[in-house]
Design an enzyme around this catalytic site. Structure first.
Site: not given
Length: 472
Positions: A378, A265, A165, A221
């Site tokens: 996930i 999310g 990031r 998301d």
């Protein structure tokens, strides 16, 4: 049709009956008189059987597909696909690929299909992998990518290039691109990454470089604007079923059993909503877009108690960004990660503790609560078959666009058709679940949970969200 420009150089083409094309930049916008070449696909035996392989130059894709009788045709985007003429000769192409941000199923598939697509369709043999995200352009090594070296990477999770990031320094990145002689840049990442890609494109244009800058949108998301869905989303929903099923088994097998599953999310509850609808074992779904409250008449705790008395157990799915306003008091000043995302409190732990405290201390009930957080499981798995196919189409769309001289765009599915979308349309804003839409109503009907909304909140939501959600 008439083309208009704006101060930030948006390409808007207007046509009859309210037609509006939000076009993407082209190399000839700032480098006139570039030579063109026949598309190598016309001599590719794999495509000789295709009746009409090349996309018509004027083909566009409508953003909206449902119209009233006299409504304008609305916004369109340029259709993705190969053109008859290209602006790069295959032997002159020097491409690079970079992955940025968090992990997502399908990253390796996109990398593989860009490399293999460039080689097998266009005969391009010079492709570099930029290691470690944006900072890899100036702080890390690069690795050569060939069809042989990437042949099996789609079977693995994560990204073979590594990711990070932040680390975006436009000047250093474009210096590296120029120094290495790179002329096609494929950038895979979410909305923050696409912002960075837009900055790279603007600097490339300012310097007058013949470099195509192309984005492939990545967000597990599914919160990127305009596009139908992002790659990895189907895989995330599929894998979330395992966690929900485990929570259901645990809750159903215990006295006063409660299963709490936290899914991804941060700002948008698409994974939680779709996983809930697919499962049919969920009694309550909480997402960032739909506020809820704990105490009092019609609150979450009252509903939990009601379901336990009726069924003996309850399964709750909560998106990571839900309920942040309720736990804000316990947070210090909000911190942010390197991508600029606000660091969220763990709503799963917080909610589980609130439930335990209420029923064991106030209601004096025996409670068996199991909390499951499958987030990193996930994110790290390989993509399922449908996502693999989607990744292939996205990669090929990106390649065709770059070879045709388009730049400053991201490729995505719009109403079932692949299109080229200007960076400014996907960067800086997020798509969210519309809680006044039929899809959310279907969920409420499935779980039988209360909406937790007062009439004023519903009316405000109707005013703000005047467009349909991605899944109708």
């Amino acid at each position: 049709m008439g083309e208009t420009g704006t101060p930030n150089q948006k390409k808007i083409v207007e046509g009859p009956a309210g037609y509006l094309l939000e076009d993407v930049p082209h190399l000839t916008d700032y480098i006139p008189d570039l030579p063109t070449f026949p598309n190598p696909l016309q001599d590719n035996p794999a495509y000789s059987v295709v009746k009409q392989y090349f996309v018509n130059q004027d083909d566009t894709v409508p953003q909206k597909t449902v119209f009233e009788k006299n409504s304008p045709r609305g916004t369109h985007f340029r259709r993705a696909g190969p053109r008859q003429r290209v602006y790069f000769e295959s032997e002159d192409v020097h491409a690079c690929i970079v992955t940025c941000g968090g992990l997502c199923p399908g990253l390796n598939t996109v990398i593989r299909e860009i490399v293999c697509g460039l080689s097998h369709m266009y005969g391009v043999n010079k492709v570099l992998g930029i290691e470690g995200g944006y900072k890899g352009f100036y702080a890390r090594n690069t690795i050569p990518l060939t069809p042989k070296s990437v042949n099996d990477i789609h079977k693995r999770g994560g990204t073979v290039l590594g990711t990070s990031r932040g680390g975006h320094d436009t000047t250093k990145i474009v210096d590296s691109i120029e120094d290495r002689g790179i002329n096609q840049v494929y950038i895979i990442g979410g909305d923050g990454t696409q912002k960075g890609a837009a900055a790279i494109f603007e600097e490339v244009r300012r310097r007058g470089l013949q470099v195509s800058v192309v984005g492939i949108p990545k967000t597990i998301d599914n919160d990127i604007m305009v596009i139908d869905k992002s790659f990895g989303f189907d895989t995330a929903v599929e894998e979330a079923q395992r966690a929900i099923n485990a929570a259901h088994v645990e809750a159903e097998s215990a006295e006063n059993g409660i299963g709490v599953v936290k899914l991804m999310g941060r700002y948008s509850g698409f994974i939680a909503m779709n996983a809930t609808l697919a499962s049919r074992d969920v009694d309550c779904c909480l997402i960032p877009e739909s506020p809820f409250y704990l105490e009092g008449n019609g609150g979450l705790l009252e509903y939990i108690e009601k379901r336990i008395k009726e069924n003996g157990h309850i399964v709750i799915v909560v998106a990571e960004g839900a309920g942040q306003d309720l736990i804000a008091e316990s947070m210090k000043e909000a911190e942010h990660d390197a991508s600029g995302n606000k660091l969220l409190s763990d709503v799963g732990h917080w909610l589980s503790q609130k439930i335990k405290d209420h029923f064991t201390k106030k209601r004096n009930m025996v409670l068996n609560l199991k909390y499951i957080d499958p987030t990193y499981m996930i994110r790290a798995i390989p993509s399922i078959a449908s996502d693999n196919v989607y990744c292939t189409l996205l990669a090929h769309g990106a390649i065709h666009g770059a070879m045709a001289g388009y730049t400053g765009f991201t490729v995505g599915l719009v109403n079932g058709r692949h299109a080229y979308i200007p960076f400014y349309r996907v960067a800086g804003s997020r798509n969210k679940v519309v809680i006044t839409d039929r899809m959310w109503a279907r969920l409420l009907s499935s779980t039988n949970q209360p909406s937790f909304l007062c009439s004023k909140v519903v009316e405000d939501a109707k005013t703000v969200n005047n467009t349909p959600s991605k899944v109708d």
